[in-house]
Motif scaffolding. Structure first.
Motif, PDB file in Angstrom:
ATOM      1  N   PRO A  10      -6.517  37.365 -48.144  1.00 14.14           N
ATOM      2  CA  PRO A  10      -7.089  36.379 -47.338  1.00 14.14           C
ATOM      3  C   PRO A  10      -6.850  34.445 -47.394  1.00 14.14           C
ATOM      4  O   PRO A  10      -6.142  35.479 -48.544  1.00 14.14           O
ATOM      5  CB  PRO A  10      -8.845  35.800 -48.038  1.00 14.14           C
ATOM      6  CG  PRO A  10      -8.806  37.184 -48.327  1.00 14.14           C
ATOM      7  CD  PRO A  10      -7.654  37.756 -48.650  1.00 14.14           C
ATOM      8  N   VAL A  11      -6.368  34.427 -46.395  1.00 11.24           N
ATOM      9  CA  VAL A  11      -5.491  33.176 -45.842  1.00 11.24           C
ATOM     10  C   VAL A  11      -6.519  32.112 -45.840  1.00 11.24           C
ATOM     11  O   VAL A  11      -7.289  31.243 -45.153  1.00 11.24           O
ATOM     12  CB  VAL A  11      -4.624  32.704 -44.891  1.00 11.24           C
ATOM     13  CG1 VAL A  11      -4.070  32.043 -44.574  1.00 11.24           C
ATOM     14  CG2 VAL A  11      -3.676  34.679 -45.217  1.00 11.24           C
ATOM     15  N   TYR A  12      -5.974  31.075 -47.013  1.00 11.38           N
ATOM     16  CA  TYR A  12      -7.057  30.099 -47.795  1.00 11.38           C
ATOM     17  C   TYR A  12      -6.753  28.830 -46.902  1.00 11.38           C
ATOM     18  O   TYR A  12      -5.114  28.335 -47.014  1.00 11.38           O
ATOM     19  CB  TYR A  12      -7.524  29.844 -48.824  1.00 11.38           C
ATOM     20  CG  TYR A  12      -8.530  30.609 -48.706  1.00 11.38           C
ATOM     21  CD1 TYR A  12      -9.023  31.853 -48.267  1.00 11.38           C
ATOM     22  CD2 TYR A  12     -10.270  29.923 -49.518  1.00 11.38           C
ATOM     23  CE1 TYR A  12     -10.671  32.419 -48.603  1.00 11.38           C
ATOM     24  CE2 TYR A  12     -11.544  30.647 -49.796  1.00 11.38           C
ATOM     25  CZ  TYR A  12     -11.448  32.346 -49.195  1.00 11.38           C
ATOM     26  OH  TYR A  12     -12.381  32.193 -49.910  1.00 11.38           O
ATOM     27  N   ALA A  13      -7.012  27.262 -46.096  1.00 10.92           N
ATOM     28  CA  ALA A  13      -6.716  25.850 -46.344  1.00 10.92           C
ATOM     29  C   ALA A  13      -7.115  25.476 -46.614  1.00 10.92           C
ATOM     30  O   ALA A  13      -7.665  25.224 -47.525  1.00 10.92           O
ATOM     31  CB  ALA A  13      -6.915  25.583 -44.982  1.00 10.92           C
ATOM     32  N   ASP A  14      -6.133  23.880 -47.545  1.00 10.10           N
ATOM     33  CA  ASP A  14      -6.347  23.331 -48.603  1.00 10.10           C
ATOM     34  C   ASP A  14      -5.856  21.860 -47.507  1.00 10.10           C
ATOM     35  O   ASP A  14      -6.791  21.578 -47.604  1.00 10.10           O
ATOM     36  CB  ASP A  14      -5.289  23.799 -49.747  1.00 10.10           C
ATOM     37  CG  ASP A  14      -5.876  22.674 -50.764  1.00 10.10           C
ATOM     38  OD1 ASP A  14      -6.654  21.496 -50.687  1.00 10.10           O
ATOM     39  OD2 ASP A  14      -5.289  23.105 -52.182  1.00 10.10           O
ATOM     40  N   GLU A  15      -4.681  21.238 -48.010  1.00  9.34           N
ATOM     41  CA  GLU A  15      -4.248  20.461 -47.385  1.00  9.34           C
ATOM     42  C   GLU A  15      -4.345  20.335 -46.231  1.00  9.34           C
ATOM     43  O   GLU A  15      -4.557  19.061 -45.725  1.00  9.34           O
ATOM     44  CB  GLU A  15      -2.300  20.081 -47.353  1.00  9.34           C
ATOM     45  CG  GLU A  15      -2.738  19.836 -49.284  1.00  9.34           C
ATOM     46  CD  GLU A  15      -1.886  21.060 -50.009  1.00  9.34           C
ATOM     47  OE1 GLU A  15      -2.820  22.446 -49.294  1.00  9.34           O
ATOM     48  OE2 GLU A  15      -1.252  21.526 -51.124  1.00  9.34           O
TER      49      GLU A  15
END
Ligand SMILES: [Mg+2]
Length: 327
Positions: free
Chosen positions: A215-220
């Motif tokens: 799974p790819v997560y976004a933070d910034e």
């Protein structure tokens, strides 16, 4: 209200893709014996002295820099929760009609390594207490990034590994890196590309990944509930932090936007004292994963707050409000 800046020295330099830090500054605000804190992080570029000056000049709340807004917001919640004699979590649950879920296991983060042997020992050591470890990548050396994950995987075969690139990969190399990391079974790949890249670049990245990629997560890239909506079809989850949201309720709004779109929620923090990480920990019952270890990087933490037991489970402090106490 009193406001002041506090410089927190780190136990050792912490390196991520945005750069290396030897210390961090937090803003503290205090009223009627209650204190709240919000951190400054290098990537926003907010100047601590200027933020303090603007706060003291009496600007309207909406015109204040985010660190000042968050500190004031947390102070308001702290005052109200102390008066009510209840922990912050109780007020959040009531305001949003949420029932608390199970608190996810604790996680410890490791900065970009300079010595892989020492790093391997540290990973093995931490994995005896923590089931979840977060590895910072984006060193600028793709070989080192891959070696970091494989060394950690060998040192902690059963751990869940979250890899956080902090935007350190070029969009042209990110798909290949995500493919290559698959054999080390990362649980999450966080912010593989820089936040200056808009949704269309993320869409291209997604199109190049296999179905069974981590799974790819976004933070910034996601700073608000509106950003979460915008990225909802491009990522599998988001990292929610108080500072990004700017207030406790805005962070809950990010979590609710993530849930409404079927996204996973990682609850994060910045490098800050236990006063800051403990405030964030009151959102833990609504996260899938937590990454609340910013205070462990300090040479000296002047607050006692959250701790982790021998199995790495989060232990909240007793007492109303945030619950952290000055040492
Ligand atoms: Mg991150």
């Amino acid at each position: 209200m009193d406001a002041s800046l506090k410089r927190l020295a780190l136990a050792e330099p912490f390196r991520i893709a945005h750069g290396s830090s030897a210390d961090r500054v937090v803003l503290r605000v205090e009223r009627d014996g209650c204190v709240a804190e919000a951190p400054f992080v290098p990537y926003y570029g907010d100047d601590p002295e200027e933020t303090l000056a603007r706060l003291e000049s009496g600007l309207p709340f909406e015109d204040l820099p985010r660190t000042a807004r968050l500190a004031l917001d947390l102070l308001d919640h702290e005052l109200a929760a102390r008066r009510a004699g209840e922990p912050l979590t109780v007020g959040i649950a009531r305001r949003f009609s949420l029932s608390p879920g199970r608190v996810p296991p604790g996680c410890r983060s490791l900065g970009i390594p300079s010595d892989l042997e020492e790093f391997s020992r540290r990973v093995a050591d931490l994995s005896r207490q923590f089931r979840v470890l977060k590895l910072k990548l984006g060193s600028g050396d793709l070989g080192l990034d891959l070696a970091t994950v494989s060394v950690a995987r060998r040192a902690a075969p059963g751990a869940e590994l979250i890899v956080d690139v902090n935007g350190g990969w070029d969009p042209s190399e990110a798909p290949m890196m995500i493919w290559k990391l698959m054999e080390d079974r990362p649980a999450i790949i966080e912010q593989p590309i820089h936040h200056r890249h808009g949704p269309e670049v993320w869409r291209d990245l997604r199109a190049e990944l296999p179905e069974n990629a981590a799974p790819v997560y976004a933070d910034e890239s996601v700073q608000s509930a509106a950003d979460v909506e915008e990225f909802s079809r491009l990522v599998d989850g988001v990292n929610v932090k108080l500072l990004k949201a700017g207030s406790l309720d805005a962070a809950v709004a990010m979590i609710e936007a993530a849930r409404a779109n079927g996204l996973g929620v990682l609850l994060g923090c910045m490098i800050e004292s236990s006063l800051g990480t403990t405030a964030a920990a009151h959102l833990a019952p609504w996260a899938d994963r937590i990454d609340l270890d910013g205070h462990f990087f300090l040479a000296e933490d002047d607050y006692d707050g959250i701790t982790y037991d021998e199995t790495g489970s989060l232990v909240m402090p007793d007492g109303p409000g945030i619950g952290a106490l000055r040492r």
